[in-house]
Design an enzyme around this catalytic site. Sequence first.
Site, mmCIF file in Angstrom:
data_model
loop_
_atom_site.group_PDB
_atom_site.id
_atom_site.type_symbol
_atom_site.label_atom_id
_atom_site.label_comp_id
_atom_site.label_asym_id
_atom_site.label_seq_id
_atom_site.Cartn_x
_atom_site.Cartn_y
_atom_site.Cartn_z
ATOM 1 C CD GLN A 171 41.909 -4.297 -46.628
ATOM 2 O OE1 GLN A 171 42.205 -3.307 -45.981
ATOM 3 N NE2 GLN A 171 40.781 -4.386 -47.309
ATOM 4 N NE ARG A 207 60.168 -15.277 -49.973
ATOM 5 C CZ ARG A 207 59.876 -16.203 -49.069
ATOM 6 N NH1 ARG A 207 58.836 -16.047 -48.259
ATOM 7 N NH2 ARG A 207 60.624 -17.285 -48.954
ATOM 8 C CB SER A 228 55.671 -8.623 -48.606
ATOM 9 O OG SER A 228 56.771 -9.471 -48.316
ATOM 10 C CG ASP A 233 41.221 -15.255 -42.813
ATOM 11 O OD1 ASP A 233 41.546 -14.187 -42.272
ATOM 12 O OD2 ASP A 233 40.117 -15.438 -43.364
ATOM 13 C CD GLN A 249 50.658 -16.115 -44.734
ATOM 14 O OE1 GLN A 249 51.195 -15.126 -44.243
ATOM 15 N NE2 GLN A 249 50.659 -16.343 -46.039
ATOM 16 C CG HIS A 303 38.263 -11.742 -41.390
ATOM 17 N ND1 HIS A 303 36.910 -11.587 -41.153
ATOM 18 C CD2 HIS A 303 38.417 -13.024 -41.813
ATOM 19 C CE1 HIS A 303 36.280 -12.722 -41.421
ATOM 20 N NE2 HIS A 303 37.171 -13.607 -41.821
#
Length: 491
Positions: free
Chosen positions: A48, A76, A78, A108, A110, A132
């Site tokens: 996302q 990493r 990301s 969620d 984290q 969310h």
Amino acid sequence: MANYFNTLNLRQQLAQLGKCRFMGRDEFADGASYLQGKKVVIVGCGAQGLNQGLNMRDSGLDISYALRKEAITEKRASWRKATENGFKVGTYEELIPQADLVVNLTPDKQHSDVVRTVQPLMKDGAALGYSHGFNIVEVGEQIRKDITVVMVAPKCPGTEVREEYKRGFGVPTLIAVHPENDPKGEGMAIAKAWAAATGGHRAGVLESSFVAEVKSDLMGEQTILCGMLQAGSLLCFDKLVEEGTDPAYAEKLIQFGWETITEALKQGGITLMMDRLSNPAKLRAYALSEQLKEIMAPLFQKHMDDIISGEFSSGMMADWANDDKKLLTWREETGKTAFETAPQYEGKIGEQEYFDKGVLMIAMVKAGVELAFETMVDSGIIEESAYYESLHELPLIANTIARKRLYEMNVVISDTAEYGNYLFSYACVPLLKPFMAELQPGDLGKAIPEGAVDNAQLRDVNEAIRSHAIEQVGKKLRGYMTDMKRIAVAG
């Protein structure tokens, strides 16, 4: 922190559960302009995070990514994804203080750590965004009163958000403003601009609430979207093999059967899915689905009750605190099931064969979709929200099983969805075993022979299928998406 929903009185709970308004295209006439010239910092660069960021940048917004120091120094995944796509990347301390909108797109579990880290760094009057609402509703995270809190929740995986945008379209999206955090009254303008920047306004946007999004999302993913597909896969595979079907063929019939069946669902709802069957098979699928609904209704209701009360969330958060012991055990056990370890079938199965030999699977889809929808609506969730969290998302989840069986589904979905899936499937499999023992030849793995049907019975069954509330609202929403796609392509 207290579960936010449980701090509300009954009237407030019902008002937030029932908040759902289909927004007109004209409400997005300004596109993403409200956020142009402002700094948007995304925290997290998963599916996302990356794909929403790409869309927002292509819509003219200033996008950068805030990552933890170690993610940057250790380069990493990301960090690599963000830098390879040409985004500015920095630490929280470098980027958050300048941000007008901080978008939290981390998993969620984290969220609490992330929010507690970024809040002190956020400037006065900034906005915090989610896709969310679990952290706000279930965890009860307290956000500084000068911060505006909004949500933009695309009803598709991140990859689909990007692909639909590139085609000039978008994916259906829910937007919301947290009523406790809208100090300047600009929350809706921010949410609309963010939704437009991702392309969601081209596919249809529902103005919802954090509460309605969370409760309906949890219910859908636990029951029909993931739990029912997992339970159905395990039960159907074992039944086929027990009756002498080659395990490789049985595995393929199920692995790709869900995707084939739900593609019809995507195009024309339960009506079209059932119309792909012969008349005798349709009558049998309908009868099986009615039996399944009667058996499973209490289980669906229990899941909804536990979601509404917060029982589900508190249990899952306890597992987070215990290093995901239950989740990891269930994941390992699923990987060892006969369905997951069956050999691959090298032969071809024709499209119609999946329907003809999958009558029980079609009945499971029909029963699960209708039960999830009915249970949500009975709990105060509006029909449009219930549709998006049941029927609409099912083909997308079925596609993950077609890729790499249940393993892929459980990797792609969130840990929250995976935990709920296991809770449901572990209860559903033993619940349905007596039903599976009573199946007739032709229900699964063999086609039902053509034969005479009672015209009045067929008429009544067709009417019952088409008149269900999910078919009525689904026809309207699918029609809107088709119209919007036409406009987008023409433009």
